[in-house]
Design a protein around this motif. Sequence first.
Motif, PDB file in Angstrom:
ATOM      1  N   UNK A 153       0.845  -1.197   0.000  1.00 58.02           N
ATOM      2  CA  UNK A 153       0.000   0.000   0.000  1.00 58.02           C
ATOM      3  C   UNK A 153       0.877   1.243   0.000  1.00 58.02           C
ATOM      4  N   UNK A 154       0.343   2.332  -0.507  1.00 59.94           N
ATOM      5  CA  UNK A 154       0.984   3.630  -0.344  1.00 59.94           C
ATOM      6  C   UNK A 154       0.585   4.184   1.015  1.00 59.94           C
ATOM      7  N   UNK A 155       1.398   5.116   1.535  1.00 63.29           N
ATOM      8  CA  UNK A 155       1.137   5.640   2.873  1.00 63.29           C
ATOM      9  C   UNK A 155       1.644   7.067   2.991  1.00 63.29           C
ATOM     10  N   UNK A 156       1.242   7.714   4.066  1.00 64.73           N
ATOM     11  CA  UNK A 156       1.790   9.005   4.471  1.00 64.73           C
ATOM     12  C   UNK A 156       2.134   8.908   5.956  1.00 64.73           C
ATOM     13  N   UNK A 157       3.198   9.586   6.351  1.00 64.42           N
ATOM     14  CA  UNK A 157       3.666   9.622   7.749  1.00 64.42           C
ATOM     15  C   UNK A 157       3.574  11.058   8.226  1.00 64.42           C
ATOM     16  N   UNK A 158       2.925  11.284   9.374  1.00 64.28           N
ATOM     17  CA  UNK A 158       2.773  12.650   9.881  1.00 64.28           C
ATOM     18  C   UNK A 158       3.700  12.962  11.056  1.00 64.28           C
ATOM     19  N   UNK A 159       4.639  12.067  11.327  1.00 60.11           N
ATOM     20  CA  UNK A 159       5.555  12.253  12.441  1.00 60.11           C
ATOM     21  C   UNK A 159       5.132  11.496  13.679  1.00 60.11           C
ATOM     22  N   UNK A 204      -6.796   2.627   2.003  1.00 60.60           N
ATOM     23  CA  UNK A 204      -7.075   1.258   1.565  1.00 60.60           C
ATOM     24  C   UNK A 204      -8.403   1.135   0.842  1.00 60.60           C
ATOM     25  N   UNK A 205      -8.455   0.245  -0.137  1.00 59.01           N
ATOM     26  CA  UNK A 205      -9.719  -0.114  -0.772  1.00 59.01           C
ATOM     27  C   UNK A 205     -10.592  -0.790   0.293  1.00 59.01           C
ATOM     28  N   UNK A 206     -11.831  -0.344   0.420  1.00 56.18           N
ATOM     29  CA  UNK A 206     -12.706  -0.871   1.476  1.00 56.18           C
ATOM     30  C   UNK A 206     -13.271  -2.248   1.146  1.00 56.18           C
ATOM     31  N   UNK A 207     -13.164  -2.673  -0.100  1.00 57.02           N
ATOM     32  CA  UNK A 207     -13.648  -4.002  -0.479  1.00 57.02           C
ATOM     33  C   UNK A 207     -12.499  -4.997  -0.591  1.00 57.02           C
ATOM     34  N   UNK A 241     -16.466   5.443   5.294  1.00 53.33           N
ATOM     35  CA  UNK A 241     -15.939   4.340   4.487  1.00 53.33           C
ATOM     36  C   UNK A 241     -17.038   3.848   3.546  1.00 53.33           C
ATOM     37  N   UNK A 242     -16.805   3.970   2.245  1.00 54.09           N
ATOM     38  CA  UNK A 242     -15.648   4.572   1.608  1.00 54.09           C
ATOM     39  C   UNK A 242     -15.664   6.099   1.724  1.00 54.09           C
ATOM     40  N   UNK A 288      -6.748  16.109  -1.870  1.00 56.39           N
ATOM     41  CA  UNK A 288      -7.077  14.715  -2.120  1.00 56.39           C
ATOM     42  C   UNK A 288      -8.237  14.589  -3.093  1.00 56.39           C
ATOM     43  N   UNK A 289      -8.127  13.639  -4.001  1.00 56.11           N
ATOM     44  CA  UNK A 289      -9.227  13.284  -4.891  1.00 56.11           C
ATOM     45  C   UNK A 289      -9.818  11.984  -4.346  1.00 56.11           C
ATOM     46  N   UNK A 290     -11.113  11.988  -4.091  1.00 56.29           N
ATOM     47  CA  UNK A 290     -11.771  10.808  -3.506  1.00 56.29           C
ATOM     48  C   UNK A 290     -12.486  10.024  -4.596  1.00 56.29           C
ATOM     49  N   UNK A 291     -12.296   8.715  -4.592  1.00 50.57           N
ATOM     50  CA  UNK A 291     -12.898   7.882  -5.624  1.00 50.57           C
ATOM     51  C   UNK A 291     -14.082   7.056  -5.131  1.00 50.57           C
ATOM     52  N   UNK A 292     -14.431   7.196  -3.856  1.00 48.25           N
ATOM     53  CA  UNK A 292     -15.563   6.447  -3.319  1.00 48.25           C
ATOM     54  C   UNK A 292     -15.298   4.956  -3.170  1.00 48.25           C
ATOM     55  N   UNK A 293     -14.009   4.553  -3.255  1.00 50.77           N
ATOM     56  CA  UNK A 293     -13.649   3.137  -3.082  1.00 50.77           C
ATOM     57  C   UNK A 293     -12.676   2.922  -1.928  1.00 50.77           C
ATOM     58  N   UNK A 294     -11.970   3.984  -1.542  1.00 55.62           N
ATOM     59  CA  UNK A 294     -10.942   3.903  -0.506  1.00 55.62           C
ATOM     60  C   UNK A 294     -11.408   4.583   0.777  1.00 55.62           C
ATOM     61  N   UNK A 295     -10.729   4.239   1.866  1.00 56.33           N
ATOM     62  CA  UNK A 295     -10.962   4.914   3.145  1.00 56.33           C
ATOM     63  C   UNK A 295      -9.664   4.849   3.952  1.00 56.33           C
TER      64      UNK A 295
END
Length: 159
Positions: A44-50, A57-60, A101-102, A128-135
Amino acid sequence: MATTQRRGRRIMMTPGELDTFLAAERTCRVATVSADGAPHVSALWFAWDGTSLWLYSVTRSKRWAELRRDPRIAVVVDAGEQYGELRGVELTGTARFVGEAPRTGEPCPELDAPERLFARKIFGLEEMVHDGRHAWLRLTPDAVVSWDFRKLGQPQPRP
């Protein structure tokens, strides 16, 4: 971050090195527990905020279903090709679901900063662009173990 690394302290990353590494890397491997107790690992891709690792993640997905049933999670981020270049971080703890979620972009102040970080890091966008599949999943680790084999060739300070 809670626990202190007991083994491999000579090659562990400092807090600053850890932040720099996690800010630069894009891909992690996420380990979850299947219903039958078997491990399941996915990228998975990720972000770290410190403080926390934010996973989009895909919710399905199998990963999402497993974390809904058992939120225990381990994540590895690593880099390097040759032995002396290997470095990485393992973060373990409990995943927390944040936002709808999503995700469709409903106001969620807790997601403002991580979504900006993720959009810039992964997509080169300002929002952020939301695709309605991830959360969103948030891992604020209970334990962190790091290694940087590049330090093996460097003189080490005396304790």
